[in-house]
Design an enzyme around this catalytic site. Structure first.
Site, PDB file in Angstrom:
ATOM      1  CE1 TYR A 133      -4.111   1.981   0.592  1.00  0.00           C
ATOM      2  CE2 TYR A 133      -2.739   3.199   2.139  1.00  0.00           C
ATOM      3  CZ  TYR A 133      -3.910   3.084   1.407  1.00  0.00           C
ATOM      4  OH  TYR A 133      -4.869   4.076   1.463  1.00  0.00           O
ATOM      5  CE  LYS A 169      -3.890   4.820  -1.684  1.00  0.00           C
ATOM      6  NZ  LYS A 169      -4.940   5.351  -2.575  1.00  0.00           N
TER       7      LYS A 169
HETATM    8  N1  NAD Z   1     -10.524   5.552   4.713  1.00  0.00           N
HETATM    9  C1  NAD Z   1      -9.330   5.973   5.037  1.00  0.00           C
HETATM   10  O1  NAD Z   1      -9.023   6.136   6.230  1.00  0.00           O
HETATM   11  C2  NAD Z   1      -8.324   6.325   3.967  1.00  0.00           C
HETATM   12  C3  NAD Z   1      -7.114   6.901   4.359  1.00  0.00           C
HETATM   13  C4  NAD Z   1      -6.180   7.216   3.382  1.00  0.00           C
HETATM   14  C5  NAD Z   1      -6.447   6.982   2.050  1.00  0.00           C
HETATM   15  N2  NAD Z   1      -7.645   6.418   1.699  1.00  0.00           N
HETATM   16  C6  NAD Z   1      -7.870   6.211   0.266  1.00  0.00           C
HETATM   17  O2  NAD Z   1      -9.115   6.755  -0.099  1.00  0.00           O
HETATM   18  C7  NAD Z   1      -9.620   6.064  -1.233  1.00  0.00           C
HETATM   19  C8  NAD Z   1     -11.074   5.710  -0.997  1.00  0.00           C
HETATM   20  O3  NAD Z   1     -11.149   4.772   0.031  1.00  0.00           O
HETATM   21  P1  NAD Z   1     -12.379   4.668   1.051  1.00  0.00           P
HETATM   22  O4  NAD Z   1     -11.793   4.744   2.407  1.00  0.00           O
HETATM   23  O5  NAD Z   1     -13.457   5.577   0.652  1.00  0.00           O
HETATM   24  O6  NAD Z   1     -12.734   3.139   0.808  1.00  0.00           O
HETATM   25  P2  NAD Z   1     -14.080   2.392   0.409  1.00  0.00           P
HETATM   26  O7  NAD Z   1     -13.731   0.945   0.438  1.00  0.00           O
HETATM   27  O8  NAD Z   1     -15.206   2.869   1.254  1.00  0.00           O
HETATM   28  O9  NAD Z   1     -14.326   2.843  -1.090  1.00  0.00           O
HETATM   29  C9  NAD Z   1     -13.497   2.426  -2.139  1.00  0.00           C
HETATM   30  C10 NAD Z   1     -14.363   2.082  -3.330  1.00  0.00           C
HETATM   31  O10 NAD Z   1     -13.500   1.727  -4.419  1.00  0.00           O
HETATM   32  C11 NAD Z   1     -14.111   0.650  -5.119  1.00  0.00           C
HETATM   33  N3  NAD Z   1     -13.116  -0.121  -5.863  1.00  0.00           N
HETATM   34  C12 NAD Z   1     -12.166  -0.942  -5.354  1.00  0.00           C
HETATM   35  N4  NAD Z   1     -11.473  -1.510  -6.340  1.00  0.00           N
HETATM   36  C13 NAD Z   1     -11.982  -1.038  -7.506  1.00  0.00           C
HETATM   37  C14 NAD Z   1     -11.685  -1.256  -8.863  1.00  0.00           C
HETATM   38  N5  NAD Z   1     -10.718  -2.114  -9.229  1.00  0.00           N
HETATM   39  N6  NAD Z   1     -12.408  -0.605  -9.804  1.00  0.00           N
HETATM   40  C15 NAD Z   1     -13.408   0.223  -9.440  1.00  0.00           C
HETATM   41  N7  NAD Z   1     -13.745   0.475  -8.156  1.00  0.00           N
HETATM   42  C16 NAD Z   1     -13.036  -0.156  -7.200  1.00  0.00           C
HETATM   43  C17 NAD Z   1     -14.753  -0.183  -4.022  1.00  0.00           C
HETATM   44  O11 NAD Z   1     -15.759  -1.045  -4.538  1.00  0.00           O
HETATM   45  C18 NAD Z   1     -15.292   0.882  -3.088  1.00  0.00           C
HETATM   46  O12 NAD Z   1     -16.627   1.219  -3.397  1.00  0.00           O
HETATM   47  C19 NAD Z   1      -8.690   4.881  -1.460  1.00  0.00           C
HETATM   48  O13 NAD Z   1      -7.810   5.167  -2.513  1.00  0.00           O
HETATM   49  C20 NAD Z   1      -7.950   4.751  -0.148  1.00  0.00           C
HETATM   50  O14 NAD Z   1      -6.681   4.170  -0.331  1.00  0.00           O
HETATM   51  C21 NAD Z   1      -8.578   6.087   2.615  1.00  0.00           C
END
Ligand code: NAD
Length: 375
Positions: A280, A284
């Protein structure tokens, strides 16, 4: 963690004003903060009993103590519902603290014991800028859940046409249902597949004003020597390759228009080495590199490429701790982690960069993390 959905008993959670007006009312409702539910002499025991029934306890609610109870509904993936809140309200009203046995959790944990000093900060409330995305087409990936869904919703409510992309359909359907009348085109697609990427761009049409690359997955917190090929391939495919492929596909339309804004989602793990496992973290950091290279290359042609680095956000994302070493090291580094926020806090940062408000910002990596990266 949550009670089961009961479709037969269609009660809905009362609003604050309704709840307070009813005789025998506790004043508790879906609008009441979770910490106030827990502190309430009738609400606390029934909420703890519900958690215990689900094999959980109130420590699970620590990150969301400041949230209104109803905010758990969209976060629970269908496990916690409006009707469940209504049932909790009814149970709290019927609960008699005098005749009931002492609430064990309260008895063993007096007020404030073992807790950090809690300063109540106001909850973030979105302030919609009418028409900010009027006449703009913006592709949002990961739009079925969490940060992507909040971003897609905000753009739609600010007048944009949203191409809402996710590999899973149910969340996209909920997004459309939650925004009646909004211009949302749902595309069920896997961003790692070239055919799907082509279908996304075709759904957008000739004009693409913005792209928010939000779709992403976590790893299992493994350090280099424990990373399996499967984890490396899967995480890099979604977080880096998918983002690269879709960005590559939208650039020609943006070059034709001499305009466009791309916002990539990186992470604290894109800023340092202590927030996740190797795969990861590498993916990133790749997002940061793609962002800076593209900003440099295309800036003079009117295309801006920025990234947002979220801190902890309450979403549907799932991570496992599959390594003793990784778990120990990462948990130590997470000591300074701030209180998680709701996904609309991230949507605010992302839409700022996507919109013309961010016109002078290019190549920036914007931490949206409550100051975590400053520690
Ligand atoms: N939640 C956190 O604390 C956090 C922190 C840092 C970064 N992020 C980043 O934020 C972004 C969103 O994450 P989130 O927390 O909202 O997660 P989430 O799991 O709620 O949403 C992610 C969405 O991406 C979709 N997805 C996954 N693989 C896919 C693919 N191959 N094609 C199309 N869609 C796909 C999933 O179905 C899901 O609906 C991510 O890139 C994650 O790495 C999240």
């Amino acid at each position: 963690m949550f009670g089961k959905k009961n479709d037969k008993d269609q009660t809905t959670a009362p609003e604050d004003s309704e709840a307070a007006a009813r005789p025998g009312s506790t004043g508790l409702s879906g609008d009441t903060k979770i910490k106030d539910w827990l502190a309430h002499p009738q609400g606390g025991p029934v909420l703890r009993a519900m958690l215990a029934e689900a094999g959980s306890d109130e420590s699970q609610l620590k990150p969301v103590r400041g949230f209104a109870m109803k905010r758990l509904i969209p976060m629970s993936k269908g496990q916690f519902t409006d009707e469940a809140i209504a049932q909790l309200v009814v149970k709290a009203e019927a609960y008699d603290p005098a005749s009931a046995p002492a609430d064990p959790a309260r008895a063993s944990a007096p007020e404030g014991a073992g807790e950090d000093e809690e300063i109540e900060l106001p909850e973030f409330v979105e302030s919609i800028t009418e028409g900010r995305f009027a006449a703009k087409t913006v592709i949002v990936t990961g739009a079925g859940s969490g940060i992507g869904r909040a971003t897609a919703s905000r753009i739609a409510r600010e007048g944009g046409r949203v191409i809402a992309v996710d590999i899973k359909e149910p969340g996209l359907e909920e997004l459309v249902a939650e925004n009646p009348g909004a211009d949302i085109v749902k595309v069920v697609a896997n961003v790692t597949e070239q055919d799907d990427v082509d279908a996304i761009v075709a759904a957008a049409g000739d004009r693409i004003d913005g792209l928010a690359n939000v779709a992403g997955i976590m790893d299992n917190m493994t350090p280099l020597h424990e990373v399996s090929d499967e984890v490396w391939d899967r995480v890099m495919a979604v977080n880096a390759t998918g983002l690269f492929k879709l960005s590559r596909a939208v650039i020609p339309a943006m070059l034709d228009a001499h305009a466009g804004s791309i916002v990539n989602i990186t992470s604290e793990a894109g800023l340092r080495g202590s927030a996740a496992g190797l795969a990861y973290t590498a993916s990133k950091h790749a997002v940061v590199g793609i962002t800076k290279s593209s900003a440099f290359m295309y800036g003079p042609q009117g295309i801006r490429v920025n990234a947002v680095a979220p801190g902890p956000v309450i979403t549907g994302i799932e991570a496992s701790f599959d390594s003793e070493l990784g778990g120990r090291r990462i948990r130590t580094a997470m000591g300074a982690m701030p209180t998680p926020v709701g996904p609309e806090s991230l949507a605010a940062s992302i839409t700022f960069l996507l919109s013309d408000d961010g016109h002078n910002v290019n190549g920036a990596i914007l931490p949206s993390d409550g100051g975590w990266s400053a520690v």
